[in-house]
Design a protein around this motif. Structure first.
Motif, short mmCIF file in Angstrom:
data_model
loop_
_atom_site.label_atom_id
_atom_site.label_comp_id
_atom_site.label_asym_id
_atom_site.label_seq_id
_atom_site.Cartn_x
_atom_site.Cartn_y
_atom_site.Cartn_z
N ARG A 109 12.37 -61.07 15.94
CA ARG A 109 13.68 -61.48 15.41
C ARG A 109 13.62 -61.52 13.88
NH1 ARG A 109 16.65 -66.39 14.44
NH2 ARG A 109 18.81 -66.03 15.00
N SER A 119 33.58 -57.91 20.87
CA SER A 119 32.62 -58.92 21.35
C SER A 119 32.82 -60.23 20.60
CB SER A 119 31.20 -58.42 21.15
OG SER A 119 30.93 -58.27 19.78
N GLU A 165 19.73 -58.67 18.24
CA GLU A 165 19.69 -60.08 18.65
C GLU A 165 20.02 -60.25 20.14
OE1 GLU A 165 22.41 -62.96 16.94
OE2 GLU A 165 20.71 -64.23 16.46
N PRO A 166 21.05 -59.55 20.65
CA PRO A 166 21.31 -59.67 22.10
C PRO A 166 20.13 -59.19 22.95
CG PRO A 166 23.20 -58.70 21.02
CD PRO A 166 22.13 -58.78 19.99
N THR A 167 19.42 -58.16 22.49
CA THR A 167 18.25 -57.68 23.24
C THR A 167 17.19 -58.77 23.31
OG1 THR A 167 18.68 -55.51 22.27
CG2 THR A 167 16.60 -55.76 23.39
N TYR A 172 22.85 -51.99 24.49
CA TYR A 172 23.49 -52.53 23.28
C TYR A 172 23.77 -51.45 22.25
CZ TYR A 172 22.65 -57.10 25.25
OH TYR A 172 22.67 -58.19 26.08
N VAL A 173 22.95 -50.40 22.28
CA VAL A 173 23.22 -49.26 21.38
C VAL A 173 24.53 -48.60 21.79
CG1 VAL A 173 22.33 -47.08 20.49
CG2 VAL A 173 20.74 -48.91 21.03
N ALA A 198 16.32 -46.00 19.19
CA ALA A 198 17.63 -45.37 19.41
C ALA A 198 18.55 -45.60 18.21
CB ALA A 198 18.26 -45.94 20.68
N GLN A 199 18.40 -46.74 17.55
CA GLN A 199 19.30 -47.09 16.45
C GLN A 199 18.83 -46.53 15.12
OE1 GLN A 199 22.20 -48.37 16.51
NE2 GLN A 199 22.45 -48.62 14.30
N ARG A 204 26.08 -62.87 23.45
CA ARG A 204 27.24 -62.07 23.02
C ARG A 204 27.98 -61.56 24.25
NH1 ARG A 204 29.21 -59.92 18.30
NH2 ARG A 204 27.64 -61.03 17.10
N SER A 217 12.83 -49.77 22.17
CA SER A 217 13.73 -48.66 22.57
C SER A 217 15.02 -48.74 21.77
CB SER A 217 14.07 -48.74 24.05
OG SER A 217 12.92 -48.71 24.82
N ALA A 218 15.56 -49.96 21.66
CA ALA A 218 16.81 -50.14 20.90
C ALA A 218 16.60 -49.77 19.43
CB ALA A 218 17.30 -51.58 21.03
N ARG A 220 18.10 -51.74 29.74
CA ARG A 220 18.13 -52.87 28.82
C ARG A 220 18.02 -52.43 27.36
NH1 ARG A 220 16.13 -54.79 33.37
NH2 ARG A 220 16.44 -56.96 33.91
N GLY A 221 17.21 -51.40 27.13
CA GLY A 221 16.94 -50.97 25.75
C GLY A 221 18.09 -50.27 25.08
N THR A 222 18.95 -49.64 25.88
CA THR A 222 19.98 -48.80 25.26
C THR A 222 21.40 -49.32 25.49
OG1 THR A 222 19.86 -47.41 27.22
CG2 THR A 222 18.67 -46.65 25.29
N ASP A 238 23.19 -58.27 14.58
CA ASP A 238 24.06 -59.13 15.41
C ASP A 238 24.46 -58.44 16.71
OD1 ASP A 238 24.01 -61.18 13.68
OD2 ASP A 238 25.94 -60.77 12.75
N LEU A 239 24.78 -57.17 16.61
CA LEU A 239 25.38 -56.49 17.76
C LEU A 239 24.35 -55.86 18.69
CD1 LEU A 239 28.38 -56.30 18.34
CD2 LEU A 239 28.39 -54.00 17.42
N LEU A 240 23.19 -55.47 18.14
CA LEU A 240 22.24 -54.71 18.96
C LEU A 240 20.94 -55.45 19.24
CD1 LEU A 240 24.08 -52.34 17.92
CD2 LEU A 240 22.05 -50.96 18.01
N LYS A 281 23.41 -43.92 7.95
CA LYS A 281 24.33 -44.85 7.28
C LYS A 281 23.80 -45.24 5.90
CE LYS A 281 26.73 -47.07 11.12
NZ LYS A 281 26.70 -48.18 12.05
N MET A 337 19.72 -68.41 18.86
CA MET A 337 20.20 -67.07 19.20
C MET A 337 21.42 -67.18 20.12
SD MET A 337 17.11 -64.40 19.63
CE MET A 337 15.85 -65.28 20.48
N PRO A 338 22.60 -66.86 19.62
CA PRO A 338 23.78 -66.95 20.49
C PRO A 338 23.82 -65.78 21.48
CG PRO A 338 24.40 -66.08 18.36
CD PRO A 338 22.93 -66.35 18.30
N PHE A 389 31.01 -59.25 25.83
CA PHE A 389 31.77 -58.04 25.51
C PHE A 389 32.99 -57.95 26.42
CE2 PHE A 389 27.53 -57.26 24.06
CZ PHE A 389 27.69 -56.56 22.89
N ARG A 397 25.10 -56.26 10.78
CA ARG A 397 25.87 -55.81 11.92
C ARG A 397 24.96 -55.30 13.04
NH1 ARG A 397 27.40 -51.72 14.31
NH2 ARG A 397 29.38 -51.58 15.42
#
Lengths: 97, 172
Positions: free
Chosen positions: B98, A56, B115-117, A42-43, B154-155, A70, B150-151, A38-40, B111-113, B162, A67-68, A72, B108
């Motif tokens: 959040r 996506s 929020e979905p978590t 999305y990375v 990792a990020q 997403r 974790s995310a 779960r943690g990685t 939104d991509l990493l 960047k 919170m929408p 993929f 980005r």
């Protein structure tokens, strides 16, 4: 031209997305039998989006959380890379045998 | 009326106790002002006074929580029926994270990493709550927080690189 490379997790994600169409991150985790975390997830998906393998879109939720979700899906380029990667792996495996 | 009286008593207790305990300490110092500083701090009553002050400090520190809980209980006992037996209002899990993620990371990345978590955490948590599986919900919450951090970890190196690149490009 640089040849695209796929890691084991990227290959798995692309396989699942090509086979089942659009999926949420959590669905990918559940379908992967513990290979994706779960943690990685999305990375990895973010990195794949940077490379152009997946795209996506958000799906608004009516639960009022703001919170929408997403979804993929693989891009055409991602699907082609997967096909080429699997062909290359197969030919290497056959070559070894 | 009973509700108002109850509130008054609770406020007297909550604000009175720390007030008294805070008064006790300077009073003790004032009444022993002829002693040397060493003698004051080695007096027999000093540990007791310090303990009272500490209790006062703790109560003062968390007085809002005390007040809210006391108010809720008073409303349940004497107040209007609409409160019923409902518990306190809970913030959904991941709300604070959040806000933190939205403030800290780029749009980005958020939104991509991230929020979905958090969305997954909320979905699984609400599902467990709907199924009346409270222990599962607690576990989901812990696992969700773990996934979020974790995310983030990792990020973080990617975001840092960047950011350095953006600054370098802007100042070049």
């Amino acid at each position: 031209m640089e040849i695209p490379r796929l890691s084991a997790k990227e290959t798995l994600i692309l396989r699942l997305l090509v086979a089942k169409g659009e999926m949420f991150g959590l669905e990918l985790v559940n379908e992967s039998d513990g290979e994706l975390k779960r943690g990685t997830v999305y990375v990895t998906l973010g990195r794949m989006a940077d490379k152009g393998y997946v795209e996506s879109r958000t799906v608004p939720q009516a639960d009022g959380s703001g919170m929408p979700k997403r979804l993929f899906q693989p891009t055409g380029f991602g699907s082609r890379v997967l096909k080429a990667w699997e062909l290359a792996s197969m030919s290497l495996t056959l070559g070894e045998a | 009326m009973r509700l108002q009286i109850g509130r008054f008593i609770v406020r007297c207790l909550i604000f009175g106790l720390p007030g008294l305990s805070f008064l006790a300490f300077p009073t003790y110092l004032y009444t022993h002002r002829t002693l040397t500083i060493v003698a004051v701090f080695s007096g027999p009553n000093l540990p007791l006074l310090a303990a009272i002050s500490l209790v006062g400090l703790i109560i003062l520190r968390s007085y809002k929580t005390f007040l809210n809980r006391a108010d809720l209980n008073l409303r349940r006992w004497f107040g209007s029926k609409e409160i019923g037996t409902a518990g306190s209002i809970q913030v959904p899990p991941g709300s604070h994270l959040r806000v933190f993620a939205e403030f800290t990371f780029s749009r980005r990345t958020f939104d991509l990493l991230l929020e979905p978590t958090l969305r997954d955490l909320l979905d699984e948590y609400l599902q467990a709550q709907d199924d009346k599986r409270l222990w599962k919900a607690r576990w989901v919450r812990i696992r969700g927080y773990w996934s979020f951090w974790s995310a983030v970890i990792a990020q973080l190196p990617i975001s840092a690189v960047k950011m350095v690149y953006t600054i370098w490009k802007a100042t070049r």
